[in-house]
Design an enzyme around this catalytic site. Structure first.
Site, PDB file in Angstrom:
ATOM      1  N   ASP A  61       0.861  -1.179   0.000  1.00 58.86           N
ATOM      2  CA  ASP A  61       0.000   0.000   0.000  1.00 58.86           C
ATOM      3  C   ASP A  61       0.902   1.234   0.000  1.00 58.86           C
ATOM      4  OD1 ASP A  61       0.996   0.103   2.541  1.00 58.86           O
ATOM      5  OD2 ASP A  61      -0.918  -0.108   3.559  1.00 58.86           O
ATOM      6  N   CYS A  97      -5.980 -28.595  12.181  1.00 56.10           N
ATOM      7  CA  CYS A  97      -7.203 -29.379  12.378  1.00 56.10           C
ATOM      8  C   CYS A  97      -6.935 -30.880  12.261  1.00 56.10           C
ATOM      9  CB  CYS A  97      -8.272 -28.944  11.386  1.00 56.10           C
ATOM     10  SG  CYS A  97      -8.862 -27.267  11.723  1.00 56.10           S
ATOM     11  N   HIS A 114      -4.623 -21.888  10.845  1.00 56.16           N
ATOM     12  CA  HIS A 114      -5.989 -22.332  10.544  1.00 56.16           C
ATOM     13  C   HIS A 114      -6.805 -21.229   9.868  1.00 56.16           C
ATOM     14  CE1 HIS A 114     -10.006 -23.841  10.605  1.00 56.16           C
ATOM     15  NE2 HIS A 114     -10.349 -22.676  11.148  1.00 56.16           N
ATOM     16  N   ASP A 152      -7.855  -7.709   0.708  1.00 55.81           N
ATOM     17  CA  ASP A 152      -6.915  -7.944   1.804  1.00 55.81           C
ATOM     18  C   ASP A 152      -7.609  -7.546   3.096  1.00 55.81           C
ATOM     19  OD1 ASP A 152      -6.539  -4.905   1.272  1.00 55.81           O
ATOM     20  OD2 ASP A 152      -5.586  -5.253   3.205  1.00 55.81           O
ATOM     21  N   CYS A 196      -6.453 -28.412   7.231  1.00 53.09           N
ATOM     22  CA  CYS A 196      -5.180 -27.779   7.569  1.00 53.09           C
ATOM     23  C   CYS A 196      -4.440 -28.623   8.600  1.00 53.09           C
ATOM     24  CB  CYS A 196      -5.377 -26.343   8.054  1.00 53.09           C
ATOM     25  SG  CYS A 196      -5.681 -26.144   9.814  1.00 53.09           S
ATOM     26  N   CYS A 219     -12.036 -28.951   7.885  1.00 58.01           N
ATOM     27  CA  CYS A 219     -10.808 -28.277   7.453  1.00 58.01           C
ATOM     28  C   CYS A 219      -9.665 -29.289   7.406  1.00 58.01           C
ATOM     29  CB  CYS A 219     -10.466 -27.141   8.410  1.00 58.01           C
ATOM     30  SG  CYS A 219      -8.925 -26.293   8.032  1.00 58.01           S
TER      31      CYS A 219
HETATM   32 ZN   LIG Z   1      -7.965 -25.904  10.077  1.00 57.81          ZN
END
Ligand SMILES: [Zn+2]
Length: 396
Positions: free
Chosen positions: A91, A354, A380, A311, A351, A349
């Site tokens: 920015d 998780c 996460h 963003d 990830c 999820c």
């Molecule tokens: Zn997750």
């Protein structure tokens, strides 16, 4: 060639596209994680690559104050400094000057402000903000604008918009005159010395080898290419001014267009209304960037309206405060009800957090103020946002 925007699918208003930057491709609609001070707090760059982050946002204001633009330029630019070979957007610093610094004074020339770190006095203008962004060397940089506050009356909104237009012209002029000064082509020593590289290579550690392969390859140097400059539409909450701002910004001519001055305290319904009406006046063949939004629901909604880039600090900041986004709604992991909960944070999820840890463990880390709590929560939440955008892209 600095930027190529290739639309592959259009569904209603939404577009699926690829943004070709000097540092790789970005699939859009994209959510850009915020790496304020050249770091997404708590998450190392190799992990961001694993999460398939294709573009990061970094804040000129923070890097300008610390460690300083010259320092980063000397170290070969932001990509090399932070060892991030993929795309970066910076920015202009304008928004932070307006929201963070004390004692700012706005004139036609620019903004004088005091650092929120040590009270020292600084000056940012369209020229110096563009100069700073060229020094950092992000792939996409932003024109210096004034973010009109909310609420603002009609004459204040117009005057602010007019100044942003004059500043846009000055940003563009400075950029055109200096765009070849981007640090990508310089043969400065990288942040990692040759000696250190050799030492790392000899150590035989897998993760360090990965680090070296990123630091050693020439993906930081992009001869013949320049940055892309985006213009910013202002005009407060006034539809006519937004239209005028869009038309006159397009007349100046930029590589992409951002909608600024939203998420400044106005009701969400109004944000959406302004986004929808502003998009109508933006060129179809250029990327559209909505600055500073939003919740998981909002990034889906704005993508469907035809926004290509967004963003927000929300996923990373909320994570550090124990607020987690899941397919079953928001979870505040600090709550005692999770103390004995063996389930994963979000069963849908995939990830690494998780897959591996229980809510009980995450709750314990948060309650004990462990550093790992912020790291895991951020991984996460970022995954949740990135997965959301992947789903949006596939649905177009
Ligand atoms: Zn997750």
């Amino acid at each position: 060639m600095s930027l190529r925007f290739e639309i592959s699918k259009i569904g209603h208003a939404a577009r699926r596209a690829t943004l070709h930057t000097p540092h790789g491709e970005v699939e859009t609609p994209a959510f850009m994680p915020v790496g304020t001070a050249a770091t997404v707090k708590g998450v190392p760059q190799d992990l961001l690559e694993q999460l398939d982050v294709q573009i990061l946002l970094s804040n000129t204001y923070h890097l300008y104050l610390r460690p300083g633009i010259d320092q980063i330029r000397k170290l070969g630019g932001l990509h090399r400094f932070m060892s991030w070979p993929r795309a970066i957007l910076t920015d202009s610093g304008g928004f932070q000057v307006f929201s963070l610094s004390d004692l700012r004074k706005v004139t036609e020339e620019g903004v004088t402000f005091r650092s929120h770190l040590d009270g020292s006095s600084h000056f940012l203008s369209p020229e110096t903000a563009t100069e700073a962004q060229i020094g950092l060397g992000a792939d996409i940089i932003m024109a210096f604008d004034e973010c009109t506050e909310y609420p603002a009356d009609a004459s204040r909104t117009r005057n602010s918009m007019e100044m942003t237009l004059r500043w846009a012209q000055r940003s563009k002029k400075y950029f055109e005159d200096h765009k070849h000064e981007v640090p990508w082509q310089s043969r400065q020593p990288s942040a990692v010395s040759h000696q250190e590289k050799t030492r790392f290579l000899d150590s035989g550690d897998e993760s360090e080898r990965g680090f070296i392969s990123a630091a050693r390859n020439d993906s930081f140097d992009k001869p013949e290419q320049t940055q892309a400059l985006f213009g910013i539409i202002q005009g407060g909450m006034d539809h006519a001014l937004r239209k005028e701002s869009a038309e006159r910004t397009i007349e100046i001519g930029f590589d992409g267009y951002a909608i600024g001055g939203l998420s400044v305290g106005e009701p969400r319904a109004l944000t959406r209304e302004i986004v929808e009406s502003t998009i109508e006046h933006l060129p179809k063949d250029k990327p559209r960037y909505l600055m500073g939004v939003g919740t998981p629901e909002e990034i889906v909604e704005y993508s469907n309206l035809g926004i290509d880039m967004m963003d927000c600090v929300l996923p990373t900041r909320a994570a550090r405060h124990g607020l987690l986004f899941t397919s079953e709604g928001k979870i505040s992991i600090k709550q005692a009800r999770y103390a004995g909960d063996e389930r994963p944070l979000d069963p849908s999820c995939s990830c690494q957090v998780c897959r591996r840890y229980s809510r009980a463990y995450l709750r314990h880390l948060y309650a004990s103020n462990e550093v790992l709590s912020q790291v895991l929560n951020t991984i996460h939440n970022l995954t949740y946002y990135l997965d959301t955008m992947r789903r949006v892209r596939h649905s177009i």
